[in-house]
Design a protein around this motif. Structure first.
Motif, PDB file in Angstrom:
ATOM      1  N   GLY A  99      -5.911  -1.311  -0.615  1.00 39.58           N
ATOM      2  CA  GLY A  99      -5.065  -0.347   0.071  1.00 39.58           C
ATOM      3  C   GLY A  99      -4.835   0.932  -0.709  1.00 39.58           C
ATOM      4  N   VAL A 100      -4.470   0.797  -1.981  1.00 40.37           N
ATOM      5  CA  VAL A 100      -4.178   1.985  -2.798  1.00 40.37           C
ATOM      6  C   VAL A 100      -5.424   2.860  -2.992  1.00 40.37           C
ATOM      7  CG1 VAL A 100      -3.383   2.779  -5.049  1.00 40.37           C
ATOM      8  CG2 VAL A 100      -2.205   0.889  -3.914  1.00 40.37           C
ATOM      9  N   VAL A 140      -1.272   3.700   6.949  1.00 39.42           N
ATOM     10  CA  VAL A 140      -0.265   2.666   6.700  1.00 39.42           C
ATOM     11  C   VAL A 140       0.578   2.445   7.958  1.00 39.42           C
ATOM     12  CG1 VAL A 140       1.717   1.999   5.299  1.00 39.42           C
ATOM     13  CG2 VAL A 140      -0.211   3.141   4.235  1.00 39.42           C
ATOM     14  N   THR A 179       0.836  -1.203   0.000  1.00 43.32           N
ATOM     15  CA  THR A 179       0.000   0.000   0.000  1.00 43.32           C
ATOM     16  C   THR A 179       0.869   1.250   0.000  1.00 43.32           C
ATOM     17  OG1 THR A 179      -1.805  -1.138   1.156  1.00 43.32           O
ATOM     18  CG2 THR A 179      -1.773   1.268   1.255  1.00 43.32           C
ATOM     19  N   ALA A 196      -3.311  -5.140  -1.695  1.00 39.53           N
ATOM     20  CA  ALA A 196      -2.934  -3.734  -1.533  1.00 39.53           C
ATOM     21  C   ALA A 196      -3.359  -2.921  -2.744  1.00 39.53           C
ATOM     22  CB  ALA A 196      -1.428  -3.617  -1.316  1.00 39.53           C
ATOM     23  N   ASN A 197      -3.211  -3.498  -3.942  1.00 37.89           N
ATOM     24  CA  ASN A 197      -3.629  -2.790  -5.151  1.00 37.89           C
ATOM     25  C   ASN A 197      -5.141  -2.690  -5.276  1.00 37.89           C
ATOM     26  OD1 ASN A 197      -1.359  -1.995  -7.157  1.00 37.89           O
ATOM     27  ND2 ASN A 197      -0.686  -3.956  -6.349  1.00 37.89           N
ATOM     28  N   MET A 220       0.583   3.750  -3.189  1.00 37.50           N
ATOM     29  CA  MET A 220      -0.530   4.658  -2.923  1.00 37.50           C
ATOM     30  C   MET A 220      -0.284   6.074  -3.423  1.00 37.50           C
ATOM     31  SD  MET A 220      -0.302   5.350   1.181  1.00 37.50           S
ATOM     32  CE  MET A 220       1.066   6.254   1.918  1.00 37.50           C
TER      33      MET A 220
END
Length: 421
Positions: free
Chosen positions: A143-144, A163, A17, A139-140, A21
């Motif tokens: 999170g991002v 984070v 992330t 995360a993609n 991000m």
């Protein structure tokens, strides 16, 4: 599958992330720090540079250190790097915090992969790696976009705080769930592993990986301003479209991981060709809202469809160097993550516009295709790579009076990895 492996996956979620991000936070960071968007984009390159340097350096530096203690130290430094970024009063401090975080991230990758494999039987190594790497895919997907959402509504610093909290949770998991992993009785021979760099196929694999990754991230790093300034979308759409890229990445990883072993060069050629076409289409239709949304998904799909084959190729030609093969793959990907945003920022500074980043990215992936063709031609001519590897294996086995065998868990394990070792 041990719970500790899932803890490593959670840690990778925080690492991934933070790494990606910024693609959704560049406009607010640029405004707050009073820098241009291309200058803000260099923060992405700063993280990638830290990964390039940190992956091989820390892989070697931590060889003789206790694995659990090393993981605790690295995730702690990473979390502190996020706090430093959230509190950064100037662009220079923020830049430095990204480099430090990246060094810790790279080290955690190198050590975490070794720990995950050490905790499971040989026939579950690929599955263990898939769980750990799954944190990057999630995360993609989550999170991002969540970082972009927080940046839009609570300011970009809130994404760094988030984070940091995720890193603290991961730290608790590492402290309480990662068991003591004894160091191997036979120490890795660094001099022998360094010999892989005499193999030209290793260098071709590095170049292919850097160009393929760099081409996609040349455009992806500036996707947020392209969506708002060129396509005319409201900034509230940015997190959702970044999430769509992540969904494409997850699907691409799943498909590419299934077919890369059997059709490695086929995946490389088709995946990089698809990325080139999609990047060119993004440049041509950047003002079309429907087109850019669809192409964000397709770019995630093509980039991560190719990634397992890129990982597998490196392990195929450098399998005799388990300490450096994964670190070299990480460094190669992040060479692309460094050069791509830099090239994108350069064309923006030259007043070619945000859409030009896609043209620049397409030029990089075209070069990657040319290098793939060279590697394939050499392989068909009898140079398939791993020549140094074969000599090292034979030499080591003869010295111990053993029969030689293929290195376990190299291509098979790598084929399930999306973008990191």
């Amino acid at each position: 599958m041990p719970l500790a492996v899932y803890i490593l996956g959670l840690s990778v979620f925080a690492l991934g992330t933070s790494e990606f991000m910024l693609s959704g936070l560049l406009p607010p960071i640029a405004d707050d720090m009073n820098v241009s968007i291309p200058q803000a984009g260099l923060l992405i390159s700063a993280f990638a540079i830290g990964m390039v340097v940190g992956a091989p350096l820390l892989a070697v530096a931590t060889l003789r250190l206790p694995r659990r203690t090393t993981l605790i130290a690295l995730i702690s430094v990473f979390g502190l790097g996020q706090v430093a970024g959230a509190l950064a009063p100037t662009y220079e401090v923020l830049f430095a915090s990204r480099v430090v975080s990246a060094l810790a991230c790279a080290g955690f990758w190198a050590v975490g992969a070794a720990v995950a494999i050490a905790m499971v039987p040989v026939n579950q190594r690929a599955r263990a790696m898939a769980v750990m790497i799954g944190g990057l895919s999630i995360a993609n997907v989550l999170g991002v976009p969540m970082g972009a959402f927080l940046g839009e509504h609570l300011g970009w610093r809130s994404a760094f705080w988030a984070v940091g909290v995720a890193s603290a949770v991961a730290l608790v998991g590492v402290v309480t769930r990662i068991p003591y992993i004894p160091l191997p009785e036979k120490k890795p021979q660094l001099r022998q592993e360094l010999a892989i760099y005499r193999d030209r196929q290793v260098w071709l694999a590095i170049v292919i990986t850097a160009l393929a990754a760099g081409g996609v991230f040349c455009a992806f790093s500036y996707l947020a301003p392209l969506l708002t300034d060129v396509a005319g979308l409201d900034s509230g759409w940015v997190p959702w479209i970044l999430g769509l890229f992540g969904v494409g990445a997850l699907i691409g990883t799943t498909i590419g991981g299934r077919v890369a072993d059997a059709h490695l060069f086929g995946v490389l050629l088709s995946g990089i060709t698809a990325s080139t076409v999609f990047l060119a289409a993004l440049a041509l239709f950047a003002s079309s809202q429907v087109a850019v949304v669809a192409l964000a998904f397709l770019l995630g799909l093509s980039a991560f469809f190719t990634a397992p084959a890129l990982n597998a190729r490196m392990f195929n030609v450098a399998g005799a160097a388990p300490t450096l093969a994964g670190a070299t793959t990480t460094a190669a990907f992040n060479l692309g993550n460094t050069s791509g945003p830099w090239l994108g920022g350069t064309v923006i500074d030259a007043d070619f516009g945000f859409a030009s980043t896609a043209w620049a990215g397409a030029a990089m992936t075209l070069l990657a295709l040319a290098v793939v063709a060279v590697a394939l031609r050499l392989q068909r001519g009898g140079d398939g790579g791993g020549l140094v590897r074969s000599r090292l294996i034979a030499k080591g086995g003869a010295a111990r009076g053993e029969r030689t065998a293929p290195v376990a868990g190299t291509a098979e394990c790598a084929a399930g990895s999306p973008t990191q070792p």
